[in-house]
Write a protein that holds these residues in place. Structure first.
Motif, PDB file in Angstrom:
ATOM      1  N   PHE A   1       0.817  -1.213   0.000  1.00  0.00           N
ATOM      2  CA  PHE A   1       0.000   0.000   0.000  1.00  0.00           C
ATOM      3  C   PHE A   1       0.859   1.276   0.000  1.00  0.00           C
TER       4      PHE A   1
ATOM      5  N   ALA B   1       3.020  10.069  -4.679  1.00  0.00           N
ATOM      6  CA  ALA B   1       2.821  11.410  -4.133  1.00  0.00           C
ATOM      7  C   ALA B   1       4.109  12.214  -4.229  1.00  0.00           C
TER       8      ALA B   1
ATOM      9  N   LEU C   1       2.987   6.581   5.612  1.00  0.00           N
ATOM     10  CA  LEU C   1       2.915   7.242   4.308  1.00  0.00           C
ATOM     11  C   LEU C   1       3.677   8.573   4.280  1.00  0.00           C
TER      12      LEU C   1
ATOM     13  N   VAL D   1       1.914   4.382  -3.334  1.00  0.00           N
ATOM     14  CA  VAL D   1       1.223   5.638  -3.057  1.00  0.00           C
ATOM     15  C   VAL D   1       2.220   6.703  -2.612  1.00  0.00           C
TER      16      VAL D   1
ATOM     17  N   LEU E   1       1.214  15.591   9.093  1.00  0.00           N
ATOM     18  CA  LEU E   1       0.790  14.195   9.270  1.00  0.00           C
ATOM     19  C   LEU E   1       1.918  13.359   9.867  1.00  0.00           C
TER      20      LEU E   1
ATOM     21  N   LEU F   1      -1.055   4.105   6.405  1.00  0.00           N
ATOM     22  CA  LEU F   1      -1.352   5.534   6.522  1.00  0.00           C
ATOM     23  C   LEU F   1      -0.347   6.206   7.446  1.00  0.00           C
TER      24      LEU F   1
ATOM     25  N   ILE G   1       1.630  17.261   4.749  1.00  0.00           N
ATOM     26  CA  ILE G   1       2.407  16.022   4.887  1.00  0.00           C
ATOM     27  C   ILE G   1       3.334  16.107   6.092  1.00  0.00           C
TER      28      ILE G   1
END
Lengths: 334, 551, 319
Positions: free
Chosen positions: B344, B352, B415, B348, B376, B412, B373
């Motif tokens: 995953f 990005a 990421l 991704v 996060l 997530l 980002i």
């Protein structure tokens, strides 16, 4: 596969590997797994999801381990989520087959379950009991919850026994108990220190230990000592220390014993422990079989008392619970 | 500000004191070493608790000291004096051997308990066939418009993996008419033994890569021979395995994943880098020393340490008795989680990063994404756990604690880290190379595909491995999403619940407060967990060092 | 971002060809996913926390009622089973973890950064930097375990009244954990100080010590400061180490009293883990308080990250 077997047939290989170092040994981790399936000749298989109370968790894992040694094809996922968290997030939404609880299910929880067509079946599986112990030579036989609170609360300054009760000796208190890492400690706070109008915290000026043995030893060795620990461990050391009868405020002290703990008279230091299978899950053979297995072994001293430290069920209670279970299974089947 | 300070400095001119400077220097060194030394001491303690080296016979220690430690030190010193670079090569070879042996255990686990070799082989072939079709379409006919190529590619993959009509048809209620390559192969009734399939699916690709590496300067024939020689290793593993008490399938996988990479590395050094041949002295000494030591110890009957990290611990599942407790389901769960997270987060995250570095116009949206980002990356992991639980379980109605759920939540979580490190790697590709590509008429996508990604790949990989290490060390999100504390076997699909190594360690330390769990089983788990993470981190660091030198 | 005009001129013609569109939209979706994550986080946390605050019926498994936002933010008593939802006692514990760990990590981190950027030979740096990375790579659950099983018993003879669970050892391990973060960001800032500034210092006759403390550190102050804030925010969000080491008794402590650090406490993150995994959960709405803590935590860490960004941007020395 038992550890001995593994050790025997892997000894030489292990020693070779020892040279490569632990990391290298890790390499071969997967090698033996294929030999795992202990065929016991029955066809029970499937997965059982269990969540709920962390108090019942060790009991549930002990039972599942035992069950798995007979039925190798049944898989278990056991989670410790807390009684309420288990009901609210896992059991009532229909994600788990069993929910363990250290208290009976509450009305709102039953409502939530009913909203999702999940019907819990209440099974009592053991009793959790605490015992307050003193030295054999101390001339005290009972104590009230209020006095216990006064002794163990951090907020109340208590130096001697006579500070608590003027009939008691004018000697300094010496306290022993489980360390704050233990569930017994949490239960004591919940049932004694938090039970009144005011919430007290547990004092830190006591000898806290991970080992029940040390508590018994400490109390046995000093005339002015007091301690508390799980009933199961006390019951195997009855002659070494004296258990106090507990008066929960009604003026009638109750001695701790298997009977008073099971019957619920020994308050507030005993509580029944439950597991709740979902009725719909009981239609599945492996779930029903595991529920039966759990109850059949609920009287086992070895499994319940020695390995986990709770009071096992009595024969009568066991029969009652088994009847309830069978009725539920039959009901679910129709 | 700078000018202010310089005047001040000038004021002190003439009274130079060396003591202050030296003191300061040593203070700084102490500050730098503090954390490292502190943690090293703790790791030594935990390793001591888990492995209990002092329980071994003194004779055992003496034997291994004489057979392994002394010769290794001697060989190391000799190689180092001859050639510093060769020493590094030798150390790398033995490091590679240890790391690949470790990961081969994990791979063996996957093939033994999770994916059947036949299924894996079928999957490989089912991906390879449309892959070849795509290459053919792209390479041999540039008259077909892009959309046509795209359609052919998608159709080829779909048909090969799912057949006709596949999941789309199933959704419409039509049952399968023609199975795809995958279904066809996976359903073959008479397949050769699983370990032979493992030789095909795992050994063959490795042999192909290894063969072309070892014999890269020689002809096609030599490459073929080298490949065949390498393929003999997994074959030998499968054949010899049963004689030493290991099932042929895991033996094959361990031989392929564990033995082939170090052997290829060693062979590559021996054949292609004659100057560093002396480096091989180090791994040879260690391996021979270990074997000799083990043999001598066995002969003399010296008992080894009563380690808690042993075969039984690694292959058993949880038990209420500390002596029988094992780590197997937790290791397997962590491996599966890692695979899910990688599948995953890698595409991704890289996607990005490519967008932000190569495509994004300098506008408000880009700036928001940019700030977002980095924010996060600072959100606590426990909050990601809440997100995972709330989003996937409460609102999307997924079952809790599954591999998929855990993988997505952890994905997530890492990421932003993957994006940030991938951006750094992409940024380090020199601007001239892009300009050269554009100058030759390449489009943006062609430039990204042919210049930017290949040039930054090792940097991206380094960042991803470090992030994956972070992911498999995380516990809090798994608790939040309701991963089970105890399971007895490996999950066989992504929709089954799985435990993980750190979660198992936490469960043992908090729910089983018995002294043996506390002082023996938990340290054993910690040792395995830390060993895996150290292995991953060292791969990342070695990769980065190589890539920085290459730049 | 490559707003290069040459590049634009060369690629605009092909920008809308199908493969270009397809690849660009894929990359765009990937980037947009991070925005979606944030929106998802904010929406989820606010709606669930709002449900908690606005619940009117009696709470499941709780004797009291739900708390209003004001009660939640100003209350100092935390006990979800009794309906006490004062988050301040949790915040006080979190603050103590933050203060205690930064007392250890900030000086050590900056010291490490100065050493690596100014003193260490490239060879030594090549060994120390990966070492620090490994320090950061050890799972937090392992650090928590270290704290409770090795550090606390080792401290007990020296610190009177230190229980099995205490804030002190949690602070120590969290401090060790965030050293690499302080060190690496500060070192980046110090390496960015131009060599000419240092040379100017040496030219004036300054010693290495004077150049390091008088020129390099002041010149990279903004970077050092932003590393502090990021490290503090990491300490606030740290979960497993404090859950294991600091205990699970919520109490409102005086953050500035050194003696309070020997107490047990329940930081915000640990409270969340306890609510989900502990036995005292009332279930239902009481469980939702986990989202109320979650959003508090999210807002605090977000604010700190934003401040760190602002500091780094506004006070950056441009060379």
């Amino acid at each position: 596969m038992s550890r001995d077997d593994v050790e025997r047939d892997t000894r030489t290989r292990r020693q070779v590997l020892a040279g490569v170092g632990a990391a290298g040994a890790a390499a071969l981790a997967g090698c033996q797994s294929t030999g795992d399936g202990e065929g016991s000749g029955d066809e029970l298989s499937g997965t059982i999801d269990i969540a709920g109370s962390s108090t019942v968790f060790p009991l549930a894992t002990a039972m599942s381990e035992e069950f798995k040694s007979e039925h190798g094809e049944v898989e278990f996922n056991i989670q410790s989520t807390g009684s309420g968290g288990g009901f609210a997030n896992h059991f009532c939404p229909g994600n788990t087959d069993f929910n363990n609880a250290s208290r009976a299910i509450r009305e709102q929880e039953e409502q939530q379950c009913a909203d999702n067509d999940v019907e819990p079946v209440e099974l009592t599986v053991a009793t959790d009991a605490l015992t307050v112990i003193v030295n054999n030579d101390l001339d005290i036989d009972s104590i009230t919850v209020g006095e216990l609170r006064q002794i163990w609360a951090a907020e109340v300054e208590t130096e001697t026994w006579s500070d608590v009760n003027s009939d008691w000796p004018d000697e300094p208190l010496e306290l022993y108990g489980p360390s704050d890492a233990s569930g017994t400690y949490d239960y004591f706070i919940e049932s004694i220190l938090h039970a009144g109008d005011e919430e007290y915290s547990h004092l830190s000026g006591y000898s806290g230990t991970e080992q029940d043995r040390t508590i018994i030893q400490g109390v046995e060795g000093s005339e002015n000592a007091m301690g508390y620990l799980g009933y199961a461990y006390y019951s195997t050391n009855k002659d070494r220390v004296k258990a106090l009868a507990i008066d929960d405020g009604d003026g009638e002290p109750v001695e701790p014993s298997l009977e008073t703990a099971r019957s619920g008279e020994y308050t507030p230091l005993s509580r029944p422990l439950f597991t709740y299978p979902a009725k719909s899950s009981l239609t599945e053979e492996h779930v029903a079989e595991f529920a039966r297995f759990w109850l059949e072994n609920a009287t086992s001293e070895e499994l319940v008392a020695e390995s986990v430290g709770y009071v096992p069920l009595g024969e009568d209670d066991q029969q009652e619970q088994l009847d309830a279970l069978e009725a539920a299974i039959e009901d679910a089947g129709n | 500000m700078a000018t202010d300070t310089t005047t001040e400095v000038a004021g002190g001119f003439g009274q130079v004191s060396r003591t202050v400077g030296q003191l300061f220097r040593y203070l700084l060194l102490a500050a730098t070493l503090f954390g490292l030394v502190f943690v090293t001491i703790l790791l030594v303690y935990v390793a001591n608790d888990a492995i209990q080296p002092l329980t071994a016979d003194p004779g055992w220690h003496l034997t291994f000291f004489l057979a392994l430690v002394v010769p290794t030190l001697a060989a190391g010193a000799y190689v180092y004096r001859r050639d510093g670079e060769a020493f590094q090569t030798g150390a790398l070879a033995i490091g590679l051997a240890v790391v690949s042996l470790m990961f081969s255990g994990g791979a063996a686990m996957i093939f033994a308990d999770i994916v059947e070799p036949l299924t894996f082989l079928a999957f490989l072939v089912a991906v390879a066939v449309p892959g070849v079709v795509t290459l053919a379409v792209v390479a041999y006919d540039d008259r077909i418009p892009f959309l046509g190529q795209f359609a052919v590619t998608v159709a080829a993959f779909y048909l090969s993996l799912f057949g006709v009509p596949g999941p789309l048809g199933a959704a419409a209620g039509i049952s399968s008419v023609v199975p795809g390559v995958f279904g066809l192969l996976a359903g073959v009734p008479l397949a050769p033994a699983p370990w032979l399939l493992a030789v095909l699916s795992v050994g063959l690709p490795l042999a192909a890569v290894g063969g072309s590496l070892v014999a890269r300067d020689r002809g096609r024939r030599a490459r073929l021979f080298a490949g065949a020689g390498i393929l003999a290793v997994p074959l030998a593993g499968g054949i010899v395995g049963p004689f030493v008490g290991v099932d042929p399938l895991p033996a094959t996988v361990v031989a392929s994943v564990g033995f082939v990479p170090p052997i290829v590395y060693a062979a590559n050094v021996a054949i292609n880098v004659p100057r560093e041949r002396v480096a091989l002295l180090i791994p040879v000494t260690i391996i021979v020393g270990a074997l000799v030591g083990a043999f001598a110890v066995d002969l003399a009957g010296f008992a080894g340490p009563q380690s808690w990290v042993d075969w039984a611990f690694l292959t058993a599942s949880h038990s209420n008795t500390a002596e029988d407790a094992g780590f197997y389901p937790a290791i397997g769960g962590s491996i599966l989680l890692m695979v899910t997270v990688a599948v995953f987060a890698f595409p991704v995250g890289v996607g990005a990063a490519v967008y932000l570095e190569e495509y994004a116009p300098d506008n408000r949206f880009t700036r928001v994404v940019d700030v977002n980002i980095s924010n996060l990356a600072g959100v606590p992991s426990v909050v990601y756990g809440l997100l995972g639980f709330g989003l996937f379980v409460t609102y999307l109605g997924q079952p809790d604690g599954t591999v998929l759920l855990g993988g997505l939540t952890l994905g997530l979580l890492i990421l932003p880290i993957v994006i940030i490190s991938a951006r750094e790697a992409i940024r380090s590709v020199p601007e001239e190379q892009r300009a050269a590509s554009y100058g030759m008429g390449a489009t943006k996508w062609q430039t990204v595909k042919n210049v930017v990604l290949p040039r930054s790949f090792s940097g991206i990989l380094t960042g991803t491995i470090l992030a994956l290490g972070r992911a498999i060390g995380e516990t809090a999100p798994l608790i939040m999403i309701g991963a089970p504390n105890v399971t007895y076997s490996l999950p066989t699909s992504f929709s089954e619940a799985a435990s993980a190594m750190p979660l198992q360690v936490y469960a043992w330390s908090s729910l089983y407060a018995g002294p043996n769990f506390y002082n023996k089983v938990v340290p054993a788990g910690v040792v395995v967990l830390v060993a895996v993470l150290l292995a991953m981190n060292s791969i990342a660091i070695v990769l980065r060092n190589k890539y920085q030198v290459g730049d | 971002m490559s707003g290069d005009s040459l590049e634009e001129a060369l690629t605009t013609r092909t920008a809308n060809a199908p493969p270009e569109l397809l690849s660009r939209s894929f990359f765009f979706v990937c980037a947009a996913l991070s925005i979606a994550t944030t929106i998802g986080l904010i929406v989820l946390l606010t709606t669930e926390a709002a449900k908690f605050f606005s619940f009117s019926a009696p709470l499941v498994g709780v004797t009291g009622e739900t708390a209003s936002v004001v009660e939640f933010l100003t209350g100092t008593n935390w006990g979800p089973t009794e309906g006490n939802f004062g988050v301040l006692s949790l915040v006080s514990a979190t603050l103590m973890i933050m203060i205690g760990s930064s007392l250890l990590a900030l000086p050590l981190g900056v010291g490490t950064a100065i050493y690596l950027s100014e003193y260490a030979s490239p060879r030594l740096r090549g060994v120390l930097k990966p070492g620090l990375e490994i320090l950061a790579g050890i799972p937090t659950v392992v650090y928590g375990f270290f704290a409770i099983i090795y550090i606390t018993p080792a401290l007990q003879p020296f610190v009177p009244g230190l229980g099995t669970f205490n804030i002190l050892s949690a602070c120590i391990v969290v401090g060790i954990m965030i050293i690499p973060m302080v060190a690496s960001i500060s070192e980046d800032a110090m390496s960015a100080v131009p060599e000419s500034l240092r040379q100017a210092g040496y030219g004036m006759g300054a010693t290495k010590f004077e150049v390091s403390t008088g020129i390099v550190v002041p010149a990279s102050l903004s970077g050092i400061f932003s590393s502090f804030i990021l490290a503090l925010s990491r300490a606030i969000g740290e979960t497993m180490a404090v859950t294991i080491a600091a205990g699970s008794t919520a109490q409102f402590l005086n953050v500035l009293n050194p003696a309070a650090y020997t107490e047990r406490a329940l930081p915000m993150t640990a409270a969340m883990v306890k609510l989900v995994g502990g036995d005292v959960t009332g279930g239902g709405v009481a469980y939702r308080s986990v989202f109320a803590i979650g959003i508090t935590l999210f807002v605090i860490t977000l604010a700190m990250n934003v401040i760190s960004d602002l500091v780094a941007q506004h006070y950056r020395e441009e060379y």
